[in-house]
Design an enzyme around this catalytic site. Structure first.
Site, PDB file in Angstrom:
ATOM      1  N   PHE A   1      -3.150   4.097  -6.496  1.00  0.00           N
ATOM      2  CA  PHE A   1      -3.104   2.922  -7.184  1.00  0.00           C
ATOM      3  C   PHE A   1      -3.724   1.895  -7.220  1.00  0.00           C
ATOM      4  CE2 PHE A   1      -0.375  -0.692  -8.400  1.00  0.00           C
ATOM      5  CZ  PHE A   1       0.032  -0.244  -9.681  1.00  0.00           C
TER       6      PHE A   1
ATOM      7  N   GLY B   1       0.790  -1.170  -0.077  1.00  0.00           N
ATOM      8  CA  GLY B   1      -0.167  -0.044  -0.202  1.00  0.00           C
ATOM      9  C   GLY B   1       1.010   1.215   0.112  1.00  0.00           C
ATOM     10  N   LEU B   2       0.366   2.452   0.750  1.00  0.00           N
ATOM     11  CA  LEU B   2       1.022   3.750   0.739  1.00  0.00           C
ATOM     12  C   LEU B   2       1.552   4.145  -0.843  1.00  0.00           C
ATOM     13  CD1 LEU B   2       3.404   3.310   3.926  1.00  0.00           C
ATOM     14  CD2 LEU B   2       1.078   4.550   3.378  1.00  0.00           C
ATOM     15  N   CYS B   3       0.661   3.884  -1.624  1.00  0.00           N
ATOM     16  CA  CYS B   3       0.913   4.644  -3.011  1.00  0.00           C
ATOM     17  C   CYS B   3      -0.467   5.072  -3.553  1.00  0.00           C
ATOM     18  CB  CYS B   3       1.337   3.326  -3.830  1.00  0.00           C
ATOM     19  SG  CYS B   3       0.339   1.816  -3.891  1.00  0.00           S
ATOM     20  N   GLY B   4      -0.999   5.880  -2.818  1.00  0.00           N
ATOM     21  CA  GLY B   4      -2.195   6.681  -3.297  1.00  0.00           C
ATOM     22  C   GLY B   4      -3.176   5.954  -3.826  1.00  0.00           C
TER      23      GLY B   4
END
Lengths: 133, 376
Positions: free
Chosen positions: B145, B140-143
């Site tokens: 996406f 995670g931690l990718c907006g």
């Protein structure tokens, strides 16, 4: 009058330089290629590729693909290729044993086909090492 | 002596810069306890500028934690940037292979056009069941996406349902796996995990699965859903038809728009004026005529049988690489935003902290002065 060999996999170029002669395992048996070979296109089986540089033979395990020969240029496209010297013998032997065990345990057509394929790949890798020694 | 100096300084302060209410009120109420004065004065002042209300120690702890978060997000951003570079190298390394492949495929097709051959991978059947290969990220931690691609998959599934078609999902990537595991009503054929850097092995695993599904006629069409990498700030979730392969070596999207596979897009990460940017060029691979006297060692069908799986693999590998590049780019921009936010928050918190500290000192000095005056 030199023969150029180029072995390509999706990840990288495994080999791109001059050779004297190669022996390639195709779907219809092994063929030897010397300079000025007639242009052919052939499917490459899972098997060993032997390369001669001067008087030295090298082996490479090829995992099936396609080859085009013409104009003293050999282009081999395969899914995976490993030089015999880069394969870890113990690891290859273990993989072969696992593959054999899997085949004897396989049930159904799909599993048998997959296990057979894995076994052939593993066997080729072991053979690629043993040719050198 | 020192006392009088301090008085001077305190009394001069309101007139110089900030005629705020605190010092005044404290002057009027000299016997207030310092803790009281700060507790009452802070809300009155901070409510207008920012809503941070807590004690000095809490403020300090918050500043420290924000500082740590900022360090982490900054590091993640740099790591993602480095990985984008590696992803791009992987694409560049794979180009000789895909170029030669397309070239060979083109030529062989031209030669085979006259012959009537039947290749199972290119066979167009009436569509009853569709397999969707959904490529998501592992982390995670990718907006937005992962959300974007899953939304795309959901809408495609709804479309297929409306058309009365059956479907099954092949999920690639941990995020997609956990999403589909939580929704047991969506039939999933297989869960696969993508590695840190997609290699031919991962592509092979997907290709094997897709291949056996299609050949055994369990499904009649295979679609690949992945995120196309456009630039560092933009990436599009797209749907490509994977199987049946078009024998001409074309890639088709669902609307039937075909792109020549010889036209290869290449993305390149560069630094422009100290900032990372992406250049994307379209490279047209020249397809030189090769020897017309080329002989086929085996049956043309066998040769195409050997070529098309390679082509399928390289298509899947390409999609995996694009998806990874998009994920990393999304993470980069998300982390960049997070870092900016952390910096802003840290600034606000330090201002609040300094004000409060100042107010406390002021209060204490006033008490000392008042005490001294009372004694005198």
């Amino acid at each position: 009058m030199t023969l150029n060999l180029c072995v390509l996999t999706p990840n990288r170029i495994v080999w791109d330089s001059e050779v004297k002669e190669i022996i390639l395992s195709t779907n219809s048996g092994q063929i030897g290629v010397l300079p000025n070979h007639a242009p052919i296109a052939t499917a490459v089986d899972i098997g060993i590729l032997r390369i001669r540089l001067n008087d030295q033979w090298l082996t490479m395990a090829l995992m099936g693909g396609f080859a085009r020969i013409g104009n003293n240029e050999i282009t081999i496209l395969v899914n995976d290729a490993e030089k015999g010297s880069d394969i870890d013998p113990q690891e290859a032997q273990r993989t072969l044993e696992i593959a054999e065990a899997n085949l004897s345990r396989a049930e159904g057509k799909r599993q048998t086909i997959e296990a057979n394929l894995a076994l052939r790949r593993a066997r080729t890798r072991v053979e690629a090492i043993n040719v050198i020694s | 002596m020192s006392c009088s100096n301090l008085t001077m300084w305190v009394s001069s302060k309101p007139s110089l810069s900030d005629p705020s209410s605190i010092s005044f009120r404290s002057l009027l109420n000299p016997f207030r306890l310092p803790s009281h004065s700060s507790a009452t004065s802070i809300p009155s002042r901070s409510s207008s500028t920012n809503p941070i209300q807590c004690g000095l120690r809490e403020l300090r702890e918050r500043i420290d934690s924000v500082k740590n978060t900022q360090k982490i997000t900054e590091a993640m951003k740099l790591v993602a940037a480095a990985k984008v570079r590696r992803a791009q190298e992987a694409v560049v390394n794979g180009r000789p292979f895909s170029e030669t492949l397309v070239e060979v495929l083109y030529n062989i097709n031209e030669q085979l056009q006259t012959e009537d051959i039947d290749v199972p991978l290119t066979k167009v059947r009436t569509v009853k069941k569709v397999a969707l290969v959904v490529v998501t990220g592992d982390r995670g931690l990718c907006g937005g996406f992962n959300n974007a691609i899953i939304k795309k998959a959901e809408s495609r599934i709804a479309e297929l349902k409306d058309l009365g078609l059956d479907y099954t999902v092949i999920s690639v990537g941990k995020k997609g796996n956990s999403y589909f595991l939580r929704r047991p009503y969506i039939p999933v054929d297989r869960f696969l995990e993508g590695g840190s850097l997609p290699t031919a092995k991962e592509a092979q695993a997907i290709a094997d699965d897709v291949f056996s599904l299609f050949i055994s006629e369990e499904v009649d069409k295979v679609e690949l859903l992945y995120t196309k990498f456009v630039s560092l700030v933009k990436s599009d979730p797209v749907i490509h038809t994977l199987l049946p392969l078009s024998p001409k070596g074309e890639i088709c999207d669902i609307n039937g728009n075909c792109v020549d596979a010889a036209e290869d897009e290449l993305f390149r990460l560069t630094t422009k004026e100290g900032k990372l940017t992406v250049e994307r060029d379209v490279v047209r691979t020249p397809t030189p005529e090769f020897s017309p006297i080329l002989q086929f060692e085996q049956d043309p069908v066998q040769i195409l049988d050997a070529l098309l799986p390679l082509y399928l693999n390289s298509q899947i590998l390409r999609a995996l690489q694009e998806s990874l590049a998009s994920e990393l780019a999304a993470r980069m921009s998300a982390m960049s935003n997070a870092t900016d936010n952390a910096v802003e928050l840290k600034r606000n918190l330090s201002i609040a902290y300094n004000r409060e500290r100042q107010a406390k000192i002021t209060g204490e000095i006033l008490e000392i002065v008042a005490g001294a005056e009372a004694l005198a």
